[in-house]
Design an enzyme around this catalytic site. Structure first.
Site, PDB file in Angstrom:
ATOM      1  N   THR A   1       0.846  -1.184   0.000  1.00 28.94           N
ATOM      2  CA  THR A   1       0.000   0.000   0.000  1.00 28.94           C
ATOM      3  C   THR A   1       0.882   1.234   0.000  1.00 28.94           C
ATOM      4  O   THR A   1       1.929   1.265   0.668  1.00 28.94           O
ATOM      5  CB  THR A   1      -0.950   0.013   1.218  1.00 28.94           C
TER       6      THR A   1
ATOM      7  N   GLU B   1      -5.206  -2.101   5.493  1.00 24.85           N
ATOM      8  CA  GLU B   1      -4.736  -2.797   6.684  1.00 24.85           C
ATOM      9  C   GLU B   1      -5.853  -3.526   7.437  1.00 24.85           C
ATOM     10  O   GLU B   1      -5.568  -4.235   8.409  1.00 24.85           O
ATOM     11  CB  GLU B   1      -4.053  -1.798   7.634  1.00 24.85           C
TER      12      GLU B   1
ATOM     13  N   LYS C   1      -8.322  23.199   8.472  1.00 20.38           N
ATOM     14  CA  LYS C   1      -8.503  24.033   9.659  1.00 20.38           C
ATOM     15  C   LYS C   1      -8.341  25.487   9.258  1.00 20.38           C
ATOM     16  O   LYS C   1      -7.254  25.923   8.895  1.00 20.38           O
ATOM     17  CB  LYS C   1      -7.500  23.671  10.751  1.00 20.38           C
TER      18      LYS C   1
ATOM     19  N   TRP D   1     -12.848  23.583  11.963  1.00 21.23           N
ATOM     20  CA  TRP D   1     -12.594  22.439  11.081  1.00 21.23           C
ATOM     21  C   TRP D   1     -13.592  22.444   9.929  1.00 21.23           C
ATOM     22  O   TRP D   1     -14.792  22.634  10.123  1.00 21.23           O
ATOM     23  CB  TRP D   1     -12.727  21.127  11.846  1.00 21.23           C
TER      24      TRP D   1
END
Length: 551
Positions: free
Chosen positions: A188, A334, A444, A449
Site C-alpha cells: 500500500t 490494513e 482548519k 474544522w
C-alpha cells in the site's frame, strides 16, 4: 490476563485449522456446474476450477516453490488470479499480488522487498519486468500468462501458464499447517516513503470471508448472496478484491472476471452474463455510468458496494437513475478491508429511494466482530451524538498485525493496542459512523474544522458537476482555506461563480458556514487519481506547493 477454565480435548480430537483450502469445499459440493467466466475468452465450471487449482499447486511445487516462499502475480482480473488466490497459499507459500499500476521503480522495490521467488506475469507486463529484472535478485523464474499470441521476451521464462498447467497432475494433497501462516501480501502506498507491505494469515482471511457472508442475513442489504452473479470491479491486486472472490467461491456463485477494466466492456459483461453484484470505488462507477454502452443498457438489478473514498450524493443519484442499487462500505488496506457497511432499518428501507440515498452513502455500521471506537486527541471516546469528531480506531480478528520488515511503522499503526485508521468521523447513538475526513485532509481555517468530504459532497450535487476534489491550501490570515478542483459535465461551460452561488444556498440554510466556500475554485479537465482509482490528494497538494514555489 483473566484466568478461565480450559478443558483439554478428547484423545484423538482434531484441532481444525482455519485454512484457505476449507473455503473451496462448499462451492464444488453444492454448485459443481456453476460457471467461472473470464471476459469473452473462457468459461468453465467449479469442478474444473478445483482441478485447475490442484494442477497449479503441482506446477508451483515442480517450479521449486516451497512453504514460506513468495510467488508474485502480475495480471489483470482473471480466472488465473482466482486460481492463484487458492493454490499459492494452500501449498504454504505466500501470494504477492503486485500492483501493476505502480511505476516500474515502485514495482521493483515491492518485488525485491517481498523477496519474490517465482513470478507469474501477463504478457502486457513482460517488457516492464525485462527492464527491472536486474533489480530482482531473489526471482528464480517467470511463468507467462497470455491471452493471445506469444510475443518474444528476454526474461528467463519457464513456460506458458496453460501449457504447463495441462502437463501437471490433477491431484495435490494439500497439507495442514498453522492457521497463522502468512497467506497473502500486497503493498500500500502512503503519503511519504516507499510502499508498505501488508500481509494476512489464513486465519484472518477465513474469518473475514465468513463475516462477509453474514451480511446477507440482514434484510435489504446489498452484499453477496447465493443467488447472485458476481463480478469484481476492484483490482484483485488490491486487498484481495475486498475479499469477495473468496466469499463467492465459498458460496459457489457464478463469477465473471473482466480482465483489464474498460467501462464499455464492463457494462457488456454485466448485461450478457447477468451480473447482479459488484464493488468498486466511486471514480470507476462514474466511468461506467458515463460510457457509451451505459446509454442504451438498463442497469436495473445491479447491486453495487462502494468504498475506497466517499460516495458523493450526486453520483449516487445518477447511479440510481440508471437502475443501480448502491450501498456504501468502509475499510482500508490494513483491515482486510471490511469494517463497516450501511445498514438500513425496515423503516428506512420503506422510504422512497430519493430519501434513502443520503442514508445509503453514509460510512455505515460496524459489521460483526468489529470493535470500533472514535477517540478525541486525548484518547477518550467522543459523544455518540453524530456531531463530535475524533479518529476511528478498531480491533477485529482479521486486522493486519504490522508491516513486512518495518516493525516501527507497525507499532505506529497499533498505538495503544488499537489500529489507528487516520480517519476523522462521528458516530450516532444508534452506532452509525460517518467519516468527516482523513486526518491529513481535514481543513482548519480560523480555528474551525472544515470537512473536505462534506464540501465535495455538496459541490457534486450541482447538476453540471462531473467530479470534484477539495484540499486545504495555506492562507496567511486563516491558516488554511479550501481549494476546489471541479470537472464539468461534457459539453457544459461551468463557471466558478456558479459553484459559489450553489454553495451559498447551503450557507443560507445553515448547513455550512460562509468561510467553507472556497475562495479558489478551478475548473479543470481531470483530477489526478491513485493506482486504485481514488482521488490523489497527495499529488494535488504537491502540484499546489510547486505552483506556489514558482510564483
Amino acid at each position: 490476563m483473566v484466568k478461565t477454565r480450559i478443558i483439554p480435548p478428547a484423545q484423538g480430537a482434531h484441532a481444525y485449522p482455519l485454512l484457505i483450502k476449507s473455503l473451496l469445499l462448499s462451492g464444488v459440493r453444492y454448485h459443481p456446474e456453476q460457471e467461472i467466466v473470464y471476459a469473452d475468452r473462457l468459461r468453465y465450471d467449479y469442478r474444473t476450477l478445483n482441478q485447475r487449482i490442484h494442477r497449479l499447486a503441482n506446477l508451483l511445487t515442480a517450479s521449486g516453490v516451497g512453504p514460506g516462499d513468495t510467488v508474485a502475480l502480475l495480471d489483470w482480473d482473471s480466472h488465473r488470479s482466482l486460481e492463484c488466490f487458492f493454490a499459492v497459499p494452500m501449498i504454504g507459500a505466500v501470494l504477492h499480488t503486485v500492483n501493476v499500476r505502480l511505476s516500474p521503480a515502485q514495482i521493483a522495490y515491492t518485488m525485491s522487498h517481498a523477496e519474490d521467488h517465482l513470478v507469474l506475469v501477463h504478457d502486457d507486463f513482460l517488457p516492464m519486468l525485462a527492464g527491472i529484472q536486474d533489480e530482482l535478485p531473489t526471482v528464480r523464474g517467470y511463468i507467462r500468462l497470455t491471452d493471445g499470441e506469444l510475443p518474444p521476451s528476454r526474461l528467463p521464462l519457464l513456460g506458458e501458464y496453460e501449457t504447463l498447467l495441462a502437463g501437471a497432475d490433477c491431484h495435490y494433497d494439500f497439507p495442514e499447517f498453522d492457521e497463522n501462516s502468512v497467506a497473502t501480501l500486497f503493498y500500500t502506498t502512503g503519503t511519504t516513503g516507499d510502499p508498505k507491505g501488508v500481509y494476512f494469515s489464513h486465519r484472518q482471511l477465513v474469518l473475514h470471508t465468513l463475516n462477509e457472508l453474514t451480511l446477507a442475513a440482514h434484510t435489504g442489504q446489498a452484499p453477496l448472496r447465493s443467488d447472485d452473479v458476481y463480478m469484481p470491479i476492484t483490482p484483485m491486486f488490491h486487498v484481495h478484491a475486498w475479499g469477495f472472490p473468496y466469499a463467492a467461491t465459498m458460496l459457489g456463485v457464478k463469477q465473471v472476471y473482466p480482465g483489464r477494466y474498460e467501462p464499455d466492456k464492463l457494462v457488456r459483461l454485466y448485461r450478457d452474463e447477468g451480473v447482479t453484484f459488484s464493488h468498486c470505488v466511486p471514480t470507476i462507477l462514474q466511468m461506467i455510468l458515463d460510457c457509451k454502452e451505459a446509454r442504451h443498457t438498463s442497469m436495473q438489478g445491479w447491486k453495487m458496494l462502494l468504498g475506497g473514498s466517499a460516495l458523493p450524493l450526486g453520483l449516487a443519484t445518477q447511479a440510481h437513475r440508471q437502475g443501480i442499487l448502491i450501498q456504501a462500505g468502509y475499510g482500508m488496506s490494513e483491515t482486510c478491508p471490511l469494517l463497516c457497511v450501511v445498514h438500513l432499518t425496515g423503516e428506512e428501507l420503506a422510504l422512497p429511494m430519493d430519501d434513502q440515498l443520503p442514508l445509503r452513502i453514509r460510512t455505515g455500521t460496524p459489521i460483526p466482530l468489529v470493535d470500533l471506537r472514535i477517540l478525541d486527541e486525548q484518547g477518550q471516546e467522543v459523544a455518540h451524538d453524530g456531531v463530535t469528531m475524533g479518529e476511528i480506531v478498531v480491533r477485529a480478528p482479521w486486522l493486519a498485525q504490522g508491516y513486512l520488515k518495518e516493525p516501527e511503522k507497525g507499532a505506529e499503526l497499533w498505538q495503544g493496542g488499537w489500529l489507528h485508521t487516520g480517519d476523522m468521523a462521528s458516530i450516532t447513538s444508534g452506532g452509525t459512523v460517518e467519516i468527516k475526513d482523513r486526518i491529513k485532509d481535514v481543513i482548519k481555517t480560523g480555528g474551525e474544522w472544515i470537512s473536505s468530504l462534506a464540501l465535495e459532497n455538496l459541490i457534486s450535487a450541482h447538476p453540471e458537476v462531473h467530479a470534484v476534489a477539495v484540499i486545504g491550501v495555506p492562507d496567511e490570515q486563516w491558516g488554511e482555506r479550501p481549494l476546489a478542483l471541479v470537472v464539468g459535465k461534457e459539453g457544459v461551460l461551468l463557471e466558478p461563480e456558479a459553484i459559489k452561488a450553489h454553495l451559498q444556498r447551503f450557507v443560507d440554510s445553515g448547513r455550512i458556514n460562509r468561510w467553507a466556500i472556497p475562495r479558489q475554485i478551478r475548473i479543470v479537465q481531470e483530477i489526478p487519481k491513485t493506482s486504485v482509482g481514488k482521488v490523489n490528494k497527495k499529488l494535488i497538494r504537491e502540484h499546489e506547493q510547486q505552483a506556489v514555489s514558482r510564483n
